[in-house]
Write an enzyme that holds these catalytic residues in place. Structure first.
Site, PDB file in Angstrom:
ATOM      1  N   ARG C  37       0.830  -1.214   0.000  1.00  0.00           N
ATOM      2  CA  ARG C  37       0.000   0.000   0.000  1.00  0.00           C
ATOM      3  C   ARG C  37       0.861   1.259   0.000  1.00  0.00           C
ATOM      4  O   ARG C  37       0.564   2.227  -0.670  1.00  0.00           O
ATOM      5  CB  ARG C  37      -0.933   0.015   1.212  1.00  0.00           C
ATOM      6  CG  ARG C  37      -1.950  -1.101   1.255  1.00  0.00           C
ATOM      7  CD  ARG C  37      -2.892  -1.021   0.067  1.00  0.00           C
ATOM      8  NE  ARG C  37      -3.914  -2.055   0.080  1.00  0.00           N
ATOM      9  CZ  ARG C  37      -3.686  -3.345  -0.182  1.00  0.00           C
ATOM     10  NH1 ARG C  37      -2.480  -3.771  -0.443  1.00  0.00           N
ATOM     11  NH2 ARG C  37      -4.683  -4.215  -0.168  1.00  0.00           N
ATOM     12  N   ASP C 146     -26.572  10.672   5.967  1.00  0.00           N
ATOM     13  CA  ASP C 146     -25.385  10.641   5.121  1.00  0.00           C
ATOM     14  C   ASP C 146     -25.273  11.999   4.441  1.00  0.00           C
ATOM     15  O   ASP C 146     -26.254  12.734   4.339  1.00  0.00           O
ATOM     16  CB  ASP C 146     -25.493   9.522   4.070  1.00  0.00           C
ATOM     17  CG  ASP C 146     -24.124   9.043   3.607  1.00  0.00           C
ATOM     18  OD1 ASP C 146     -23.718   7.939   4.007  1.00  0.00           O
ATOM     19  OD2 ASP C 146     -23.459   9.790   2.868  1.00  0.00           O
TER      20      ASP C 146
END
Lengths: 208, 129, 280
Positions: C37, C146
């Site tokens: 990563r 949200d």
């Protein structure tokens, strides 16, 4: 099923936002008996650039940790020279949590903290110098390494140097190698200094 | 070792200090876990109690005093705790004892000093040197 | 093929930094994952080496790269009954404590944020229905919010792929979902009606001000992607939104220890959660 829906209503009570929301009203509310009211006032004062003075003054007497946290967030958002002066005053407090909160707030203010950093690192109190090094831990400022090198080269107090050498393990470059070697010679009988300096040196040398 | 391995929680915001303590304590056969501040220390202590706490005073979010007060309130009140500070003034010392520390040590700590005091509080032989 | 490598000391240095910032601890066994990563992000940002990348990460004023890296280092996917132990904690430990302080006839209020496509709020509703006896005697108001209106519409629609529902017990799936023509599963109208979906930007005081009087907040795997100050401000919003004694549940890799000391750490048999102190 017993799931219910209510229409969303604003439930902010009058007790919380009773005063007018102008500067004078908020300053008055910062002294209110209800801590929730004080938190809201502290938070809304972030929008007033001149509020640092009054927030700092309240910080010194505020007993409620949640109100203090709201004041610290607002001070971080204001972030002017008055704020930094006030936070520096908090570093001298008897209250450990206030000191630590001030250190954290200062970490977020690289541009206004930088001009006072040299002074803090030269403070006669070793504790203040340690707290100044603590501020450097997460300070996003290009001079961090240079400040740390000056500390480990010049500071006579072992714990100030010990705190600085910890951070050099993270931000140290070739420039720190000589000063780290010299630090080990300066405190030859201190296992912690040797451990920390060797760790920092290993990290610097190991890097590509 | 015939006795079960003693577990020590090292609480300090400085990574190098945690590593230093870990190397000394693991070298002497203790099991070491680290925490970065009082809140993380409490999360770990409540999940699985330790035999000894080694706690720095000045840490972000929650300092050593607040951690010890909360620890003593929430459970395992009898577990020994050593408070460690860079400050040597008596005000910190007395505050540490009020918060529930059994011992107060001042940095920098020499390996033999750390081990002797840990053994002492854990009731292990070789505590006093 | 990449020529970049991460040395042992680089890895350790990064590991400490990332732990301090996020609370996530990688042991040596995660080395391959972490290196991969890191190298991806070093390349994506056009950095020359680990050293220059790390300096940018440490000193970048916006903190953007730390957020991008955190995203790369964590698996941010949502599905039904994800981190189920927290729902067990809700029905076995949290709600029993909440109802002790409630007058009969009053409503228990739960806020789930971010709603994302609805898996979490519906999981809560399913869990309460299936595993909490109190659902017969208490009214529950379940609000889910949200910032993204498109995802909220998807949540209201309640239609899910096989992957989303794979951890649901079969009998539960049969009772509360029906299969749609395209092979997806749609949750029943009862549940779609049970959750109130609303749009909220946590950073906008005008948005969050009406959210008060909650007993439990679920905010999982969101704050870890915020910068330090935004996190702390979000925690303030939750503090205001909760009743005294109310609880907040974070994701399994998140901890209030990196955010705020406003809440008390509470250990229940199933999980560690955070509690707003009772009024003094």
């Amino acid at each position: 099923m017993a799931f219910v829906k209510r229409s969303q209503t604003t439930t902010v009570g009058q007790d919380e936002r009773g005063y007018s929301r102008d500067f004078e009203g908020l300053c008055a509310e910062l002294e209110a008996p209800n801590p929730t009211a004080r938190r809201w006032a502290a938070r809304d004062l972030a929008a007033h650039p001149g509020a640092a003075q009054v927030l700092i003054a309240r910080l010194e007497v505020e007993p409620d940790a949640a109100v203090r946290e709201a004041i610290m967030i607002s001070l971080t958002e204001i972030g002017d020279a008055v704020t930094v002066q006030g936070l520096v005053k908090c570093l001298r407090s008897e209250d450990a949590s206030l000191r630590n909160e001030a250190i954290e707030a200062m970490k977020h203010l690289p541009d206004t903290v930088a001009p006072v950093m040299a002074g803090l690192l030269a403070d006669p109190e070793p504790d203040i110098r340690i707290f100044a090094v603590n501020v450097l831990e997460s300070l996003r400022h290009p001079d961090v390494e240079q400040w740390l090198i000056e500390v480990i080269s010049e500071d006579a107090h072992i714990n100030v140097c010990a705190t600085a050498v910890d951070l050099l393990g993270e931000v140290g470059t070739e420039a720190a190698v000589g000063p780290l070697e010299a630090l080990k010679r300066r405190f030859p009988a201190e296992p912690y200094i040797e451990f920390a300096a060797d760790l920092a040196l290993r990290r610097i040398r190991d890097e590509g | 070792m015939s006795t079960p391995q003693k577990r020590i929680l090292v609480v300090d915001d400085a990574a190098t200090v945690r590593m230093y303590h870990r190397s000394i304590l693991e070298g002497a056969g203790f099991e070491v876990t680290e925490a970065i501040n009082g809140i993380e220390a409490l999360e770990k202590a409540l999940t699985r109690p330790f035999d000894l706490y080694l706690v720095d005073i000045n840490m972000p979010k929650q300092d050593g005093y607040a951690f010890l007060r909360e620890l003593r309130k929430q459970d395992i009140p009898q577990t020994p705790a050593i408070m460690i500070s860079t400050e040597s003034e008596s005000r910190d010392r007395s505050l540490a004892y009020v918060a529930g520390a059994n011992l107060y040590l001042v940095k920098p700590i020499k390996p033999h000093e750390l081990l002797a005091n840990c053994r002492l509080l854990l009731g292990l032989a070789g505590g006093a040197e | 093929m990449s020529k970049l490598t991460i040395s042992e000391e680089d890895f350790r240095k990064f590991r400490e930094f990332f732990y301090r910032k996020t609370g996530i601890q990688f042991d040596g066994g995660k080395r391959y994952f972490v290196d991969k990563r890191l190298i991806e992000r070093i390349e994506a940002t056009g950095s020359e080496s680990f050293r220059s990348y790390f300096t940018m990460l440490r000193f970048q004023a916006s903190g953007e790269e730390l957020q991008a890296l955190t995203n790369a280092m964590t698996v941010n996917e949502t599905y039904f009954f994800r981190e189920e132990y927290q729902f067990e904690c809700l029905v076995n430990s949290i709600l029993p404590e909440i109802v002790k302080t409630k007058k009969p006839g009053s409503t228990i209020r739960i806020w789930s944020i971010p709603s994302s496509s609805g898996e979490e709020p519906y999981s809560i509703a399913l869990y309460l229905t299936e595993f909490w006896k109190g659902i017969d005697s208490w009214d529950v108001e379940l609000i889910s919010s949200d910032i993204d209106t498109d995802i909220l519409n998807k949540a209201r629609n309640g239609k899910y792929s096989q992957r989303s529902i794979q951890h649901l017990p079969k009998d539960l799936l049969q009772r509360h979902f029906h299969k749609t023509g395209d092979g997806d599963y749609q949750i029943s109208d009862d549940f779609r009606a049970a959750v109130e979906f609303t749009r909220v930007n946590l950073a906008e005081p005008a948005d969050t001000r009406p959210y008060r009087g909650f007993d439990v907040i679920f905010c999982r795997n969101l704050l870890i992607y915020f910068d330090d100050l935004s996190r702390q401000k979000a925690a303030e919003v939750f503090f205001d939104a909760l009743n005294p004694g109310g609880f907040i549940c974070l994701g399994h890799s998140e901890s209030m220890s990196r955010i705020t000391s406003l809440f008390r750490v509470r250990k229940f048999p199933e999980a560690i959660v955070y509690q707003k102190p009772e009024a003094r």
